[in-house]
Design a protein around this motif. Structure first.
Motif, PDB file in Angstrom:
ATOM      1  N   ARG A   1       0.905  -1.350   0.003  1.00 20.78           N
ATOM      2  CA  ARG A   1      -0.008  -0.096  -0.189  1.00 20.78           C
ATOM      3  C   ARG A   1       0.723   1.225   0.027  1.00 20.78           C
ATOM      4  NH1 ARG A   1      -3.183  -0.180   4.795  1.00 20.78           N
ATOM      5  NH2 ARG A   1      -4.007   1.743   4.312  1.00 20.78           N
ATOM      6  N   THR A   2       1.784   1.244   0.680  1.00 17.25           N
ATOM      7  CA  THR A   2       2.654   2.740   0.947  1.00 17.25           C
ATOM      8  C   THR A   2       3.615   2.668  -0.596  1.00 17.25           C
ATOM      9  OG1 THR A   2       4.490   1.134   2.087  1.00 17.25           O
ATOM     10  CG2 THR A   2       2.946   2.595   3.323  1.00 17.25           C
ATOM     11  N   LYS A   3       3.841   1.432  -1.030  1.00 14.58           N
ATOM     12  CA  LYS A   3       4.573   1.597  -2.468  1.00 14.58           C
ATOM     13  C   LYS A   3       3.564   2.197  -3.467  1.00 14.58           C
ATOM     14  CE  LYS A   3       7.214  -1.075  -5.801  1.00 14.58           C
ATOM     15  NZ  LYS A   3       7.511  -2.222  -6.377  1.00 14.58           N
ATOM     16  N   LYS A   4       2.258   1.734  -3.419  1.00 19.61           N
ATOM     17  CA  LYS A   4       1.321   2.181  -4.413  1.00 19.61           C
ATOM     18  C   LYS A   4       1.084   3.582  -4.261  1.00 19.61           C
ATOM     19  CE  LYS A   4      -3.413   1.541  -6.037  1.00 19.61           C
ATOM     20  NZ  LYS A   4      -3.452   2.801  -6.397  1.00 19.61           N
ATOM     21  N   PHE A   5       1.103   4.174  -3.059  1.00 22.35           N
ATOM     22  CA  PHE A   5       0.911   5.649  -2.555  1.00 22.35           C
ATOM     23  C   PHE A   5       1.978   6.189  -3.349  1.00 22.35           C
ATOM     24  CE2 PHE A   5       1.871   9.072   0.277  1.00 22.35           C
ATOM     25  CZ  PHE A   5       0.725   9.903  -0.029  1.00 22.35           C
ATOM     26  N   SER A   6       3.460   5.872  -3.072  1.00 26.44           N
ATOM     27  CA  SER A   6       4.535   6.563  -3.694  1.00 26.44           C
ATOM     28  C   SER A   6       4.221   6.636  -5.246  1.00 26.44           C
ATOM     29  CB  SER A   6       5.517   5.751  -3.372  1.00 26.44           C
ATOM     30  OG  SER A   6       5.832   5.986  -2.014  1.00 26.44           O
TER      31      SER A   6
ATOM     32  N   ALA B   1       9.540   3.828   1.428  1.00 26.18           N
ATOM     33  CA  ALA B   1      10.838   3.511   1.520  1.00 26.18           C
ATOM     34  C   ALA B   1      11.092   3.370   3.218  1.00 26.18           C
ATOM     35  CB  ALA B   1      11.894   4.888   1.214  1.00 26.18           C
ATOM     36  N   ASN B   2      10.625   4.226   4.023  1.00 25.96           N
ATOM     37  CA  ASN B   2      10.748   3.936   5.536  1.00 25.96           C
ATOM     38  C   ASN B   2       9.970   2.930   5.917  1.00 25.96           C
ATOM     39  OD1 ASN B   2      12.473   6.044   6.471  1.00 25.96           O
ATOM     40  ND2 ASN B   2      11.512   7.436   5.310  1.00 25.96           N
ATOM     41  N   THR B   3       8.752   2.460   5.233  1.00 20.13           N
ATOM     42  CA  THR B   3       8.166   1.405   5.803  1.00 20.13           C
ATOM     43  C   THR B   3       8.871  -0.042   5.571  1.00 20.13           C
ATOM     44  OG1 THR B   3       5.972   2.498   5.312  1.00 20.13           O
ATOM     45  CG2 THR B   3       5.987   0.021   5.248  1.00 20.13           C
ATOM     46  N   ARG B   4       9.233   0.286   4.467  1.00 23.50           N
ATOM     47  CA  ARG B   4      10.376  -1.080   4.074  1.00 23.50           C
ATOM     48  C   ARG B   4      11.419  -1.330   5.079  1.00 23.50           C
ATOM     49  NH1 ARG B   4      10.201  -2.768  -1.819  1.00 23.50           N
ATOM     50  NH2 ARG B   4      11.895  -3.939  -1.243  1.00 23.50           N
ATOM     51  N   ALA B   5      11.877  -0.123   5.093  1.00 23.26           N
ATOM     52  CA  ALA B   5      13.089  -0.045   6.225  1.00 23.26           C
ATOM     53  C   ALA B   5      12.897  -0.402   7.665  1.00 23.26           C
ATOM     54  CB  ALA B   5      13.656   1.290   6.521  1.00 23.26           C
ATOM     55  N   ALA B   6      11.578  -0.101   8.218  1.00 23.06           N
ATOM     56  CA  ALA B   6      10.940  -0.374   9.472  1.00 23.06           C
ATOM     57  C   ALA B   6      10.943  -2.043   9.630  1.00 23.06           C
ATOM     58  CB  ALA B   6       9.691   0.262   9.530  1.00 23.06           C
TER      59      ALA B   6
ATOM     60  N   PHE C   1      12.104  -0.719  14.916  1.00 16.47           N
ATOM     61  CA  PHE C   1      10.900  -0.857  14.098  1.00 16.47           C
ATOM     62  C   PHE C   1      10.133   0.654  14.423  1.00 16.47           C
ATOM     63  CE2 PHE C   1       6.367  -1.807  13.908  1.00 16.47           C
ATOM     64  CZ  PHE C   1       6.349  -1.864  12.542  1.00 16.47           C
ATOM     65  N   VAL C   2       9.789   0.835  15.679  1.00 19.59           N
ATOM     66  CA  VAL C   2       8.903   1.908  16.209  1.00 19.59           C
ATOM     67  C   VAL C   2       9.530   3.079  15.802  1.00 19.59           C
ATOM     68  CG1 VAL C   2       7.967   2.821  18.235  1.00 19.59           C
ATOM     69  CG2 VAL C   2       7.969   0.464  18.094  1.00 19.59           C
ATOM     70  N   ALA C   3      10.977   3.314  15.861  1.00 24.33           N
ATOM     71  CA  ALA C   3      11.329   4.720  15.208  1.00 24.33           C
ATOM     72  C   ALA C   3      11.232   4.808  13.816  1.00 24.33           C
ATOM     73  CB  ALA C   3      12.673   4.577  15.745  1.00 24.33           C
ATOM     74  N   LYS C   4      11.153   3.748  13.083  1.00 24.23           N
ATOM     75  CA  LYS C   4      11.079   3.833  11.578  1.00 24.23           C
ATOM     76  C   LYS C   4       9.638   4.244  11.458  1.00 24.23           C
ATOM     77  CE  LYS C   4      15.125   3.537   9.734  1.00 24.23           C
ATOM     78  NZ  LYS C   4      15.815   4.562   8.705  1.00 24.23           N
ATOM     79  N   ILE C   5       8.778   3.564  11.944  1.00 23.93           N
ATOM     80  CA  ILE C   5       7.243   3.769  11.791  1.00 23.93           C
ATOM     81  C   ILE C   5       6.958   5.162  12.129  1.00 23.93           C
ATOM     82  CG2 ILE C   5       4.843   3.091  12.529  1.00 23.93           C
ATOM     83  CD1 ILE C   5       6.098   1.268  10.150  1.00 23.93           C
ATOM     84  N   GLY C   6       7.552   5.588  13.092  1.00 27.55           N
ATOM     85  CA  GLY C   6       7.406   7.025  13.624  1.00 27.55           C
ATOM     86  C   GLY C   6       7.594   7.955  12.511  1.00 27.55           C
ATOM     87  N   ILE C   7       8.784   7.672  11.963  1.00 28.60           N
ATOM     88  CA  ILE C   7       9.118   8.533  10.543  1.00 28.60           C
ATOM     89  C   ILE C   7       8.089   8.331   9.490  1.00 28.60           C
ATOM     90  CG2 ILE C   7      10.750   8.715   8.614  1.00 28.60           C
ATOM     91  CD1 ILE C   7      12.814   8.095  10.850  1.00 28.60           C
ATOM     92  N   VAL C   8       7.511   7.237   9.272  1.00 30.59           N
ATOM     93  CA  VAL C   8       6.530   6.944   8.099  1.00 30.59           C
ATOM     94  C   VAL C   8       5.286   7.774   8.611  1.00 30.59           C
ATOM     95  CG1 VAL C   8       4.826   5.319   7.370  1.00 30.59           C
ATOM     96  CG2 VAL C   8       7.252   4.574   7.670  1.00 30.59           C
TER      97      VAL C   8
END
Length: 97
Positions: free
Chosen positions: A9-14, A46-51, A60-67
């Motif tokens: 879903r986040t890739k499709k959004f991008s 990109a940050n979802t994948r990184a999370a 994980f929580v830190a990266k999802i915060g960036i998302v």
């Protein structure tokens, strides 16, 4: 929702934002806001994948915060485009939702 669903879903959004940018008017305001939107929207994917590649729950929580921050910023840029756009209002509303 599993991690694959969120990544898809986040890739499709991008990708949807990239396509919107390509079709946007070439005026200075659209291009300026569009570039900001491109940066924040592609960062969401990109940050979802990184999370999900995180080495710990804390990472994980830190990266999802960036998302979440980038998604909120994307929403702001979409709102601005909605307010200055004559066309694409329906498409912008769909992206914002």
């Amino acid at each position: 929702m599993d991690n694959q669903d969120l990544k898809i879903r986040t890739k499709k959004f991008s990708l949807d934002i990239i396509h919107l940018y390509k079709l946007s008017p070439k005026s200075t305001e659209f291009q300026t806001i569009g570039r900001q939107l491109l940066r924040s929207a592609t960062s969401v994917g990109a940050n979802t994948r990184a999370a999900y590649r995180g080495r710990s729950r804390k990472e994980f929580v830190a990266k999802i915060g960036i998302v979440i921050e980038e998604a909120d910023e994307s929403g702001f840029w979409i709102e601005l485009l909605e307010e200055i756009s004559i066309n694409n209002k329906e498409k912008l509303l769909k992206l914002r939702n």
